[in-house]
Design an enzyme around this catalytic site. Sequence first.
Site, PDB file in Angstrom:
ATOM      1  CG  ASP A  38      -2.292   1.140   1.094  1.00  0.00           C
ATOM      2  OD1 ASP A  38      -2.093   1.783   0.299  1.00  0.00           O
ATOM      3  OD2 ASP A  38      -3.182   0.197   1.895  1.00  0.00           O
ATOM      4  CB  SER A  89      -6.132   2.119  -0.818  1.00  0.00           C
ATOM      5  OG  SER A  89      -4.696   2.496  -0.298  1.00  0.00           O
ATOM      6  CG  ASP A 141      -7.239  -0.048   6.067  1.00  0.00           C
ATOM      7  OD1 ASP A 141      -8.323   1.057   5.703  1.00  0.00           O
ATOM      8  OD2 ASP A 141      -6.472  -0.153   5.514  1.00  0.00           O
ATOM      9  CB  THR A 143      -6.039  -3.462   0.236  1.00  0.00           C
ATOM     10  OG1 THR A 143      -5.548  -1.575   0.583  1.00  0.00           O
ATOM     11  CG2 THR A 143      -5.208  -3.970  -0.664  1.00  0.00           C
ATOM     12  NE  ARG A 154     -10.659   3.885   2.337  1.00  0.00           N
ATOM     13  CZ  ARG A 154      -9.028   4.152   2.602  1.00  0.00           C
ATOM     14  NH1 ARG A 154      -8.778   4.968   1.646  1.00  0.00           N
ATOM     15  NH2 ARG A 154      -8.579   3.684   3.277  1.00  0.00           N
ATOM     16  CD  GLU A 303      -2.768  -3.416   2.932  1.00  0.00           C
ATOM     17  OE1 GLU A 303      -4.032  -3.949   3.370  1.00  0.00           O
ATOM     18  OE2 GLU A 303      -3.538  -1.855   2.208  1.00  0.00           O
ATOM     19  CG  ASP A 308      -1.061   4.555   2.778  1.00  0.00           C
ATOM     20  OD1 ASP A 308      -1.515   5.557   1.797  1.00  0.00           O
ATOM     21  OD2 ASP A 308      -2.201   4.792   3.770  1.00  0.00           O
ATOM     22  CE  LYS A 309      -3.827   1.133   7.538  1.00  0.00           C
ATOM     23  NZ  LYS A 309      -4.738   2.468   6.148  1.00  0.00           N
ATOM     24  CG  HIS A 312      -1.340   9.061   5.109  1.00  0.00           C
ATOM     25  ND1 HIS A 312      -1.541  10.072   3.954  1.00  0.00           N
ATOM     26  CD2 HIS A 312      -1.796   7.594   4.048  1.00  0.00           C
ATOM     27  CE1 HIS A 312      -2.814   8.853   2.657  1.00  0.00           C
ATOM     28  NE2 HIS A 312      -2.693   8.252   3.207  1.00  0.00           N
ATOM     29  CG  ASP A 350      -2.404   0.732  -2.737  1.00  0.00           C
ATOM     30  OD1 ASP A 350      -1.325   1.598  -2.237  1.00  0.00           O
ATOM     31  OD2 ASP A 350      -3.218   0.871  -1.491  1.00  0.00           O
ATOM     32  CG  HIS A 351      -1.863   4.708  -3.255  1.00  0.00           C
ATOM     33  ND1 HIS A 351      -0.525   5.172  -3.345  1.00  0.00           N
ATOM     34  CD2 HIS A 351      -2.955   4.316  -2.999  1.00  0.00           C
ATOM     35  CE1 HIS A 351      -1.198   5.039  -1.586  1.00  0.00           C
ATOM     36  NE2 HIS A 351      -2.531   4.626  -1.469  1.00  0.00           N
ATOM     37  CG  HIS A 396      -2.766   8.609  -1.690  1.00  0.00           C
ATOM     38  ND1 HIS A 396      -3.672   7.721  -1.882  1.00  0.00           N
ATOM     39  CD2 HIS A 396      -2.556   8.242  -0.410  1.00  0.00           C
ATOM     40  CE1 HIS A 396      -3.832   6.563  -0.723  1.00  0.00           C
ATOM     41  NE2 HIS A 396      -3.512   7.530   0.565  1.00  0.00           N
TER      42      HIS A 396
HETATM   43 ZN   LIG Z   1      -3.504   6.706   1.954  1.00  0.00          ZN
END
Ligand SMILES: [Zn+2]
Length: 444
Positions: A38, A89, A141, A143, A154, A303, A308-309, A312, A350-351, A396
């Site tokens: 992620d 995501s 979450d 994904t 989501r 995953e 990702d987290k 952020h 995913d991004h 992102h």
């Molecule tokens: Zn994110």
Amino acid sequence: VTVLAVWALAVAAGCGPLRPPATDATAAKRNVILLVGDGLGATALTMARNYHLGAAGRLEIDRLPVTGSCTTWAVEEDDPTRPDYVTDSSSSATAMATGRKTSNRRVSTEPGTDAPLATILEQARRAGYRTGLVSTAHLADATPAAFAAHVNYRWCFDPAMMAACPTFAKMSGGPGSIVEQMIDVRPDVLLGGGAASFAQRIPAGTHAGHTVLDAAAEAGYRVVTTAAELAVVEAGSPVLGLFAADNFTPAWEGEAASFPPGRPQRCRAAQIPEAQPGLVPMLEAALRLLDAEAGPGFFLMAEAAMIDKQAHAADACGQIGETIELDRAVAVARRFAELHPGTLLIVVGDHDHAPVIVDTRYAVVAPGVTTTLETVEGASMTIGYATSTFTYKQQHSGAPVPVFSLGPDAEALDGLVDHTDIYRVMARRLGVGPAGRAAGDGPP
Ligand SMILES: [Zn+2]
């Protein structure tokens, strides 16, 4: 003795879950392992490579034979013919799970209509494949959710969070929250965080008054809550592993990114709760459980969610630690794929995400916050995060992400592809879903 060591011994002895295919039936099995990082953009990967192995080093991910680049856009909710150049995501996981573009914050539903989009996991399951979802985040979450749930928002994780998507609530005759739907879809293996959501009561329907965990037990799930239990759980019934109340604790930590810049640092191992398995033990258990029984094969999505987290949160060490965990998981998946030649292994982000590896020598001040790491080579690498004025709300990016693959059909992911192509390649490998859509289709 680690689980991996036991496996290695078992393999050496010619038995155990990683044994080479012994029969035509085993050799004919078709498996798909999709490993999602992620927020695993080229920068996240480069940060991990530089820090851990040096600039000229090569990660396990880098060594996979087929390398492509994957576009990651979403579509607008009000006009799905228009692109939204930066995906979240849930939209990108929907593209991989269903082959269809949707708008940000949707989970495998169509923009505008809320119509459910069939997922590869559901299609594989219907065709007799065994299925699994693994994440280092909450199991609801974005994904993992996109592979086994359909909802228009989501964050509708559990019965208490349904105010934002009332038409999906059981109270209004809907399919329920993400965790409720996940148990109804009934993948053979569910491993991750989110125990707090599974402890909630279901307000209406067949399981009214029972917790989601009760419903899982009634559906035949064996529930495990510690790494030790996971290591020995046996196949025969579906397995639900819940190892954290919410997301997992990331493996590495460091000083926060800051302005003005702090001193150069090395990352350190975080204090991990004893019950929490890493991504590698979860992947090993999932492969063992999914491969244990006869059948056409399996679909597994695992995953590494905390890249990702932690991005952020402008936490470079947290990002790198989770990327290294993913890289170790890739080694395990590759070994499995090499011993089970019907296996297609795909590793993809995913991004893309916020961090940039910056040159600070000529800038008077770098914008945003920075953190400088001393790499394994004794050099300094400065990471800048400047996509938000709030340090802990980095965003992102819309750049393509690298995609790596190995096994039958992997060459279809060479060159520039899209997340929707990943669905098509996986569906082709398993022989499920509507055939014949060309690669690189535009918006639905
Ligand atoms: Zn994110």
